[in-house]
Motif scaffolding. Structure first.
Motif, mmCIF file in Angstrom:
data_model
loop_
_atom_site.group_PDB
_atom_site.id
_atom_site.type_symbol
_atom_site.label_atom_id
_atom_site.label_comp_id
_atom_site.label_asym_id
_atom_site.label_seq_id
_atom_site.Cartn_x
_atom_site.Cartn_y
_atom_site.Cartn_z
ATOM 1 N N ASN A 167 -42.781 15.047 0.982
ATOM 2 C CA ASN A 167 -42.751 13.592 0.887
ATOM 3 C C ASN A 167 -42.526 13.005 2.283
ATOM 4 O OD1 ASN A 167 -39.767 13.231 1.360
ATOM 5 N ND2 ASN A 167 -39.662 14.374 -0.559
ATOM 6 N N ARG A 168 -42.546 11.698 2.363
ATOM 7 C CA ARG A 168 -42.490 11.021 3.655
ATOM 8 C C ARG A 168 -41.124 11.114 4.334
ATOM 9 N NH1 ARG A 168 -42.481 6.467 -0.029
ATOM 10 N NH2 ARG A 168 -40.655 5.115 0.278
ATOM 11 N N MET A 169 -40.102 11.581 3.607
ATOM 12 C CA MET A 169 -38.785 11.773 4.213
ATOM 13 C C MET A 169 -38.757 13.040 5.065
ATOM 14 S SD MET A 169 -36.723 9.308 3.023
ATOM 15 C CE MET A 169 -35.055 9.944 3.026
ATOM 16 N N GLY A 170 -39.389 14.104 4.547
ATOM 17 C CA GLY A 170 -39.345 15.392 5.211
ATOM 18 C C GLY A 170 -38.095 16.169 4.837
ATOM 19 N N THR A 171 -38.168 17.483 4.917
ATOM 20 C CA THR A 171 -37.003 18.315 4.621
ATOM 21 C C THR A 171 -35.875 17.991 5.597
ATOM 22 O OG1 THR A 171 -38.441 20.104 3.836
ATOM 23 C CG2 THR A 171 -36.175 20.686 4.395
ATOM 24 N N ASP A 172 -34.703 17.773 5.055
ATOM 25 C CA ASP A 172 -33.540 17.412 5.875
ATOM 26 C C ASP A 172 -33.839 16.203 6.770
ATOM 27 O OD1 ASP A 172 -32.179 19.652 4.830
ATOM 28 O OD2 ASP A 172 -33.084 20.943 6.347
ATOM 29 N N ARG A 173 -34.630 15.262 6.223
ATOM 30 C CA ARG A 173 -34.954 13.996 6.908
ATOM 31 C C ARG A 173 -35.736 14.205 8.215
ATOM 32 N NH1 ARG A 173 -31.354 10.815 8.736
ATOM 33 N NH2 ARG A 173 -31.993 8.818 7.859
ATOM 34 N N LEU A 174 -36.514 15.270 8.275
ATOM 35 C CA LEU A 174 -37.279 15.575 9.484
ATOM 36 C C LEU A 174 -38.134 14.406 9.952
ATOM 37 C CD1 LEU A 174 -38.411 17.547 11.619
ATOM 38 C CD2 LEU A 174 -40.054 18.334 9.890
ATOM 39 N N PHE A 175 -38.894 13.808 9.034
ATOM 40 C CA PHE A 175 -39.805 12.729 9.422
ATOM 41 C C PHE A 175 -39.075 11.417 9.655
ATOM 42 C CE2 PHE A 175 -42.612 15.317 6.412
ATOM 43 C CZ PHE A 175 -42.953 16.211 7.419
ATOM 44 N N VAL A 176 -37.981 11.212 8.954
ATOM 45 C CA VAL A 176 -37.171 10.016 9.167
ATOM 46 C C VAL A 176 -36.609 10.030 10.589
ATOM 47 C CG1 VAL A 176 -35.096 8.763 8.471
ATOM 48 C CG2 VAL A 176 -36.580 9.787 6.739
ATOM 49 N N GLU A 177 -36.055 11.169 10.980
ATOM 50 C CA GLU A 177 -35.479 11.279 12.314
ATOM 51 C C GLU A 177 -36.550 11.163 13.393
ATOM 52 O OE1 GLU A 177 -33.210 14.841 12.583
ATOM 53 O OE2 GLU A 177 -31.841 14.285 10.960
ATOM 54 N N THR B 124 -38.921 24.392 9.075
ATOM 55 C CA THR B 124 -38.636 22.949 9.090
ATOM 56 C C THR B 124 -37.739 22.550 10.262
ATOM 57 O OG1 THR B 124 -36.764 23.264 7.567
ATOM 58 C CG2 THR B 124 -38.918 22.740 6.590
ATOM 59 N N PHE B 125 -37.571 23.470 11.219
ATOM 60 C CA PHE B 125 -36.779 23.183 12.416
ATOM 61 C C PHE B 125 -35.421 22.590 11.983
ATOM 62 C CE2 PHE B 125 -41.320 22.664 13.140
ATOM 63 C CZ PHE B 125 -41.555 23.554 14.179
ATOM 64 N N SER B 126 -34.729 23.335 11.133
ATOM 65 C CA SER B 126 -33.599 22.771 10.402
ATOM 66 C C SER B 126 -32.313 22.596 11.206
ATOM 67 C CB SER B 126 -33.290 23.627 9.167
ATOM 68 O OG SER B 126 -33.014 24.967 9.552
ATOM 69 N N SER B 127 -32.117 23.392 12.259
ATOM 70 C CA SER B 127 -30.875 23.221 13.016
ATOM 71 C C SER B 127 -31.017 22.090 14.024
ATOM 72 C CB SER B 127 -30.499 24.512 13.748
ATOM 73 O OG SER B 127 -31.222 24.635 14.959
ATOM 74 N N LYS B 128 -29.898 21.574 14.471
ATOM 75 C CA LYS B 128 -29.908 20.462 15.417
ATOM 76 C C LYS B 128 -30.604 20.844 16.722
ATOM 77 C CE LYS B 128 -26.914 16.941 17.493
ATOM 78 N NZ LYS B 128 -27.727 15.857 16.913
ATOM 79 N N SER B 129 -30.342 22.052 17.209
ATOM 80 C CA SER B 129 -30.935 22.470 18.479
ATOM 81 C C SER B 129 -32.448 22.651 18.368
ATOM 82 C CB SER B 129 -30.289 23.765 18.969
ATOM 83 O OG SER B 129 -30.511 24.829 18.052
ATOM 84 N N TYR B 130 -32.923 23.241 17.246
ATOM 85 C CA TYR B 130 -34.360 23.426 17.061
ATOM 86 C C TYR B 130 -35.059 22.068 16.957
ATOM 87 C CZ TYR B 130 -32.789 28.090 15.592
ATOM 88 O OH TYR B 130 -32.197 29.318 15.513
ATOM 89 N N ARG B 131 -34.425 21.169 16.223
ATOM 90 C CA ARG B 131 -35.034 19.856 16.025
ATOM 91 C C ARG B 131 -35.066 19.058 17.323
ATOM 92 N NH1 ARG B 131 -34.248 17.104 10.332
ATOM 93 N NH2 ARG B 131 -35.214 19.117 9.911
#
Length: 275
Positions: free
Chosen positions: A46-56, A242-249
């Protein structure tokens, strides 16, 4: 500022949000218009993304002077329809309809329409760009390269057997039809990408257990075989799907946004030249 929108695509109503820049970026803005970035989510996303990936991502982009459009494909998020009843062709068509919407906005710089696609959304972005010259730049995050094989691997052998036997299966509360899975075999992003002549960035994590990081290198090789357009890649050490950690993101965003800025500056510099 965020503006909720609904985009009509055939019989479907695609739910989305248009996010306006919170400040001007003089290097990007041209004659009162802004670059538009459209985010294409992945399989049953969805447009939010896993763990708010797209929102961020959108929040960061708007702070740097970009207009961002996030949307749900049919049957996902708040959009109408049944995701697994259509085919990959419908996802491509829905993406083009969203481009139609963005292209029609007076504040959009039509020479700076960029697609960001994640996972299956990456494959859809490639296939869309190969068919639509309005897409000027592509950013692919952990993109699917073989839709048929990759989605089969995700849903599992038991689900595939059920689809072959009954014509459908229930996966994560989504009813996937044989029409949907069969459609995946009809598209080959790695060969069809030759129809796209714009610039590309590919970012993938080495610890991605969903989509192999090898695809990053394979995609770049195929993009390099084109007559036009550049292709850059970045591999994030230990990054997951999903680049889930803070450092990866942070690394994902840093690499992506610097590249988008660079492409914009390059285009702006070339526009100063006349023949």
């Amino acid at each position: 500022m965020n503006h909720s929108i609904t985009i009509k695509s055939g019989q479907l109503e695609l739910s989305g949000v248009l996010q306006y820049p919170v400040r001007d970026n003089n290097n990007e803005r041209k004659a009162g218009k802004y670059p538009l970035i459209i985010i294409c989510h992945g399989f049953i996303g969805n447009r939010m993304g896993t763990d708010r990936l797209f929102v961020e991502a959108a929040e960061r982009l708007t702070k740097n002077g970009y207009l961002v459009l996030r949307f749900d494909y049919g049957g996902c998020g708040e959009s109408t329809g049944d995701y697994g009843s259509g085919g990959l062709d419908e996802l491509i068509e829905q993406t083009r309809t969203v481009i139609d919407y963005g292209y029609s906005l007076d504040i959009v710089d039509s020479e700076r329409i960029i697609l960001i696609g994640h996972s299956l959304g990456g494959a859809v972005a490639v296939l869309t760009a190969a068919r639509d010259s309005r897409v000027k730049s592509l950013v692919l995050w952990a993109p699917v390269a073989h839709p048929f094989m990759d989605i089969r691997n995700i849903i599992g052998t038991k689900a595939i057997e059920e689809i072959d036997r009954t014509g459908k299966t229930d996966h994560m509360h989504y009813e996937l039809t044989k029409y949907f899975t069969d459609s995946l075999a009809q598209y080959q992003p790695l060969t069809e990408l030759r129809g796209y002549s714009g610039d590309v960035l590919i970012v993938h994590g080495t610890a991605d257990t969903i989509i192999p990081v090898d695809y990053c290198f394979l995609y770049q090789k195929m993009f390099w075989l084109r007559k036009e357009g550049n292709c850059d890649k970045e591999v994030i050490l230990q990054g997951d799907h999903t680049f889930s950690s803070k450092s990866y993101r942070e690394e994902l965003f840093d690499v992506t946004f610097r590249w988008i800025d660079l492409i914009g500056k390059r285009r702006s510099d070339w526009s100063l030249w006349t023949i």
